[in-house]
Enzyme design. Structure first.
Site, PDB file in Angstrom:
ATOM      1  N   TRP A  91       0.593 -11.438 -11.638  1.00 17.32           N
ATOM      2  CA  TRP A  91      -0.705 -11.588 -10.839  1.00 17.32           C
ATOM      3  C   TRP A  91      -1.574 -12.441 -11.178  1.00 17.32           C
ATOM      4  O   TRP A  91      -2.130 -12.904 -10.847  1.00 17.32           O
ATOM      5  CB  TRP A  91      -1.068 -10.055 -10.319  1.00 17.32           C
ATOM      6  CG  TRP A  91      -2.043 -10.234  -8.782  1.00 17.32           C
ATOM      7  CD1 TRP A  91      -1.605 -10.709  -7.867  1.00 17.32           C
ATOM      8  CD2 TRP A  91      -3.606 -10.967  -9.095  1.00 17.32           C
ATOM      9  NE1 TRP A  91      -3.278 -10.471  -7.011  1.00 17.32           N
ATOM     10  CE2 TRP A  91      -4.019 -10.920  -7.828  1.00 17.32           C
ATOM     11  CE3 TRP A  91      -4.501 -10.608 -10.296  1.00 17.32           C
ATOM     12  CZ2 TRP A  91      -5.541 -11.392  -7.532  1.00 17.32           C
ATOM     13  CZ3 TRP A  91      -5.543 -11.514 -10.130  1.00 17.32           C
ATOM     14  CH2 TRP A  91      -6.016 -10.882  -8.631  1.00 17.32           C
TER      15      TRP A  91
ATOM     16  N   TYR B 291      -2.635 -16.102 -10.601  1.00  7.71           N
ATOM     17  CA  TYR B 291      -4.295 -16.179 -10.007  1.00  7.71           C
ATOM     18  C   TYR B 291      -4.716 -17.619 -10.621  1.00  7.71           C
ATOM     19  O   TYR B 291      -5.022 -18.601 -10.474  1.00  7.71           O
ATOM     20  CB  TYR B 291      -4.613 -14.882  -9.916  1.00  7.71           C
ATOM     21  CG  TYR B 291      -5.988 -15.468  -8.254  1.00  7.71           C
ATOM     22  CD1 TYR B 291      -6.087 -14.928  -7.660  1.00  7.71           C
ATOM     23  CD2 TYR B 291      -7.249 -16.041  -9.743  1.00  7.71           C
ATOM     24  CE1 TYR B 291      -7.663 -15.679  -6.735  1.00  7.71           C
ATOM     25  CE2 TYR B 291      -8.492 -15.972  -8.847  1.00  7.71           C
ATOM     26  CZ  TYR B 291      -8.294 -15.693  -7.519  1.00  7.71           C
ATOM     27  OH  TYR B 291      -9.433 -15.872  -6.870  1.00  7.71           O
TER      28      TYR B 291
ATOM     29  N   ASP C 259      -0.407  -8.252  -3.910  1.00 13.50           N
ATOM     30  CA  ASP C 259      -1.881  -8.595  -3.913  1.00 13.50           C
ATOM     31  C   ASP C 259      -1.455  -7.602  -2.798  1.00 13.50           C
ATOM     32  O   ASP C 259      -0.925  -7.772  -1.430  1.00 13.50           O
ATOM     33  CB  ASP C 259      -2.014 -10.059  -3.755  1.00 13.50           C
ATOM     34  CG  ASP C 259      -3.705  -9.832  -4.078  1.00 13.50           C
ATOM     35  OD1 ASP C 259      -4.259  -9.914  -4.258  1.00 13.50           O
ATOM     36  OD2 ASP C 259      -3.741  -9.715  -2.126  1.00 13.50           O
TER      37      ASP C 259
END
Length: 503
Positions: free
Chosen positions: A431, A435, A451
């Site tokens: 993640w 990102y 998410d």
């Protein structure tokens, strides 16, 4: 001369004949009979097919001996959105050239950043973009100089060095060659608002541009001391190659019909810089923050046709993926935000800024510090950081990798290589790496299925009666689909709080 790069001559001519503004900045039209080059949407009479050649960059047209059209100002358009979509060597090099890397480190420095020898890089850029790195950097300097001449009251000598020229003589000769006008003549034709004591520029963005939602996103995530925002504006501090600075942006929605020319709108940016040589780097980094090179019509056309996502796209045309002015800052802030609320992440980041950031004097209330650099945080004791011990160790480890150059977030290295390097660091998972790729590297096709907010929103869309959400249908613009999902949760921009102004 034959067309350079991989441009389709017939397709380019059809775009020129229809004056299709979507291709402004994607390629340039050079007219043999006049010796000038134009943007595809130039309102002048369409030249005959046999009289034109097409170029992937303004530098390619310059190298072929063409001057910029004084009517359509082709170098005032945003850059090609293909650079972010493809993320190939040419695109990565162009991002670094736009940031002024060649002026600071030369062609050898550029080649090191993208992992090629200078000779091979020169061959590759000439093949793909029609010009080598020095010519591309020269075109960037000329474009920066013209903007400064026409939109500021800076003395012309200051403009020369702010744009990256080594001498006033080089500045004068280059502008005469490219624009067939002296700097004094260009200044005499200028229009718009000038501001003494600051560098005020109009940054081009493709329309439609959902500036209000960009503002809402930035305001929701702002870090006290580094950023402030209010209705219609956003400001932040800047850590630049030659010194510090600040920028204040006027952000509003821009539709395609807001301006007579359509296609391209402008965001007013007021810079205050410690060193004018940082002007080009500052403007490029702010355009990166605004995702100014996005082609919103292509993105909206694709995502808007999706039966599940289409209504969100129709409600907010021109939504952008906010980028960054400093890749290291973005990565560090991402780690700070792991498994905490946005409000909690802002509070922690504000404490780090107060403890480790460099103080800065600013005319904008609330802007007090630069965000801590990687070297400062790499030297910190994880036990002293205002976060769980494991996350503190992950943050210090990341900062050390950034400070030592083991991870580079300047858009020079290959995105996949950067992702692998991030995942090798303790405490950095998929993640976080993805990102960072979306925000710091400008990756247009990132999706974050783990998410929590995204999972909940996808579940709600699945029960809306429009079918099952399928992120694979949203390629190659899943980052924008992600923003449309998050946008449903984003509050409007609040007025600055007293605490933010006092921190």
């Amino acid at each position: 001369m034959t067309p350079t790069g991989h441009l389709d001559t017939e397709a380019c001519y059809r775009a020129v004949r229809s004056r299709d503004r979507r291709f402004d900045g994607v390629f340039y039209t050079a007219v043999r009979t006049t010796g000038i080059y134009c943007r595809p949407s130039c309102p002048a009479r369409t030249p005959a097919p046999g009289n034109v050649t097409f170029h992937p960059t303004a530098a390619s047209a310059h190298a072929a001996g063409y001057r910029a059209c004084k009517r359509c100002l082709p170098d005032a358009t945003p850059g090609s959105p293909e650079w972010d979509v493809a993320a190939d060597v040419a695109g990565r090099a162009m991002r670094l050239i736009a940031d002024g890397l060649v002026d600071r480190e030369g062609v050898d420095g550029l080649a090191r950043r993208v992992g090629y020898t200078p000779r091979h890089l020169g061959r590759l850029l000439t093949q793909e973009l029609g010009a080598g790195p020095l010519a591309l950097a020269r075109a960037r300097r000329a474009q920066s100089a013209r903007v400064l001449i026409e939109t500021t009251d800076l003395p012309l000598t200051d403009v020369a060095f702010a744009a990256g020229f080594a001498s006033v003589r080089q500045f004068n000769e280059t502008l005469r060659e490219i624009y067939a006008s002296s700097p004094s003549e260009l200044r005499g034709r200028r229009s718009g608002t000038r501001s003494a004591g600051a560098v005020t520029m109009r940054l081009p963005v493709r329309t439609p541009f959902a500036g209000g939602r960009v503002l809402a996103f930035l305001a929701y995530h702002l870090v006290p001391g580094v950023e402030v925002a209010g209705p219609g504006w956003y400001a932040r501090t800047l850590d630049l190659p030659h010194g510090s600075g600040t920028v204040r942006l006027e952000l509003a929605d821009l539709s395609v019909t807001d301006r007579p020319g359509g296609g391209t709108g402008f965001v007013t940016a007021e810079f205050r810089l410690e060193d004018l040589r940082d002007t080009a780097a500052a403007s490029e980094r702010v355009r990166r923050l605004l995702d100014a090179d996005c082609d919103p019509r292509a993105v909206d056309g694709h995502l808007g046709a999706d039966p599940v996502l289409g209504h969100l796209v129709g409600a907010t045309p021109g939504l952008r993926v906010p980028g960054q002015v400093d890749g290291d800052e973005t990565a560090i802030r991402t780690v700070i935000g792991q498994q905490v609320s946005v409000t909690g992440a802002r509070t922690v980041a504000g404490r780090l800024v107060a403890a480790h950031g460099r103080p800065l004097e600013s005319d904008v209330p609330g802007l007090t510090h630069l965000f801590p650099d990687a070297a400062s945080l790499a030297a910190a004791d994880p036990a002293t950081l205002p976060m769980p011990r494991a996350r503190g160790r992950a943050l210090v480890g990341l900062a050390a990798a950034l400070a030592e150059g083991r991870v580079l977030l300047d858009r020079g290295p290959d995105r996949d290589d950067v992702r692998r390097a991030l995942l090798e660091l303790p405490g950095i998972g998929p993640w976080t790496a993805d990102y960072v790729a979306m925000r710091a590297l400008g990756h247009p096709d990132v999706f974050l299925p783990t998410d929590l907010a995204v999972r909940r929103l996808l579940g709600e869309l699945a029960t809306s009666g429009n079918g099952e959400p399928d992120p694979d249908r949203w390629r190659p613009w899943r980052s924008y689909a992600l923003m449309h999902l998050w946008n449903t949760l984003m509050p409007d921009t609040p007025a600055p709080s007293r605490a933010d102004e006092e921190n």
